[in-house]
Design an enzyme around this catalytic site. Structure first.
Site, short mmCIF file in Angstrom:
data_model
loop_
_atom_site.label_atom_id
_atom_site.label_comp_id
_atom_site.label_asym_id
_atom_site.label_seq_id
_atom_site.Cartn_x
_atom_site.Cartn_y
_atom_site.Cartn_z
N LYS A 51 33.92 45.21 23.57
CA LYS A 51 35.16 45.91 23.94
C LYS A 51 35.65 46.78 22.78
O LYS A 51 36.05 47.93 22.99
CB LYS A 51 36.24 44.88 24.35
N GLN A 95 41.36 37.24 25.09
CA GLN A 95 40.04 36.84 25.56
C GLN A 95 40.07 35.37 26.01
O GLN A 95 40.59 34.50 25.30
CB GLN A 95 39.00 37.05 24.44
N ASP A 118 44.21 43.45 31.68
CA ASP A 118 43.22 42.54 32.27
C ASP A 118 43.61 42.18 33.71
O ASP A 118 42.80 41.63 34.45
CB ASP A 118 43.15 41.25 31.45
N1 GUN Z 1 36.60 35.99 29.74
C1 GUN Z 1 35.63 36.24 30.63
N2 GUN Z 1 35.86 37.41 31.25
C2 GUN Z 1 37.00 37.90 30.74
C3 GUN Z 1 37.75 39.09 30.97
O1 GUN Z 1 37.43 39.93 31.81
N3 GUN Z 1 38.87 39.23 30.23
C4 GUN Z 1 39.27 38.30 29.32
N4 GUN Z 1 40.40 38.52 28.66
N5 GUN Z 1 38.59 37.19 29.09
C5 GUN Z 1 37.47 37.00 29.79
#
Ligand code: GUN
Length: 287
Positions: A51, A95, A118
């Site tokens: 990211k 995350q 998100d």
């Molecule tokens: N953990 C697994 N997939 C995601 C996601 O799309 N966003 C976040 N913040 N954590 C995750």
């Protein structure tokens, strides 16, 4: 069989994002994403790094906050509040998963819904469910973009989704239902997953089990979307679908890697730009 090439499509979308961030910079607006990582889970670290790198490629400023595993919930909530109150920050991402001593629900609810890129805050979850303007979770959004770009229609189609998580399965079901599909969601307690997948025009799977979907579970000419990511003992990265066998029956199928994964990342960037536009351009006010 046509490969649903998420990597190539994501590259095209990244170019559009770069053009947009350039335009924003011309207006002295800098899209900024805060990424919070608690602990050192290798998979989470890898996702966060991807990211951060995508932000760098696309002209989005990324404020990465790596926090120790032992951080208290109170301290984490304070950091989120600071990001909520910081005008420059457009998007906030925590995350997941979080360590067990932290209540995920409280953390997600602490994020300002206007910065919830998100789409995990109940405000945005509810709006996605209702089919109104919202931040959509990145993975389901990426799947929808992929289908749209390959002109795969959803109206009147039977969809089987395997995996009922809040992050992927449930929001994907909402988006597909709102697009006119008939959706079945299968999960750990579903008695006969094959019954649903064999009757589906579109199968979406994301549970983290290599080869869960084999050739006799899909019908000829179906669309197969593999959202799983698994590292085999030999180091190979695979999804939840037996790609070799299923690709002989499917009309469209996503590869792993190079399918849904890259689409998830660009969707997050698209949400960040949307947050920037809404907060710094349309509102044109300090909050
Ligand atoms: N953990 C697994 N997939 C995601 C996601 O799309 N966003 C976040 N913040 N954590 C995750």
């Amino acid at each position: 069989m046509t490969l649903l090439d998420g990597r190539s499509l994501a590259e095209i979308i990244e170019k559009q994002i770069i053009a947009q961030t350039d335009l924003f910079r011309g207006q002295k607006v800098v899209p900024t994403l805060a990424v919070i990582l608690v602990g050192e889970d290798p998979a989470s670290c890898a996702y966060v790094n991807m990211k951060v790198k995508a932000c760098e490629r696309c002209g989005v400023v990324c404020v990465a906050k790596k926090l120790p595993q032992e951080i208290t919930q109170e301290e984490l909530l304070k950091i989120i509040k600071n990001f909520n109150d910081d005008f420059e920050i457009d998007g906030i991402l925590v995350q997941l998963p979080l360590p067990k001593h932290i209540e995920t629900k409280s953390v997600l609810e602490a994020i300002d819904p206007q910065k919830d890129v998100d789409g995990f805050h109940p405000f945005n979850i509810g709006r996605v469910f209702a089919g109104i303007d919202a931040f959509k979770p990145a993975t389901p959004m990426g799947v929808m973009s992929l289908l749209e770009n390959y002109r795969i229609p959803l109206k009147g189609k039977n969809v089987a989704i395997i995996g009922a998580s809040n992050i992927v399965g449930k929001p994907l079901a909402s988006l597909m239902l709102n697009a006119g599909a008939t959706v079945s969601i299968c999960h750990i307690m579903t008695k006969d997953v094959g019954f649903f997948t064999r009757n589906a025009d579109i199968v979406c799977v994301g549970v983290g089990k290599p080869r869960l979907i084999c050739a006799d579970m899909v019908c000829e000419g179906s669309v197969v979307i593999d959202i799983g990511i698994n590292r085999l003992e030999n180091g190979k990265l695979v999804g939840d679908v037996d790609f070799e066998a299923v690709s002989k029956k499917a009309a469209f199928i996503t590869p792993v890697p190079g399918g849904v994964g890259p689409m998830t990342i660009v969707s997050l960037l698209q949400n960040t730009l949307l947050a920037t536009k809404k907060r710094k351009i349309e509102n044109n006010k300090k909050v």
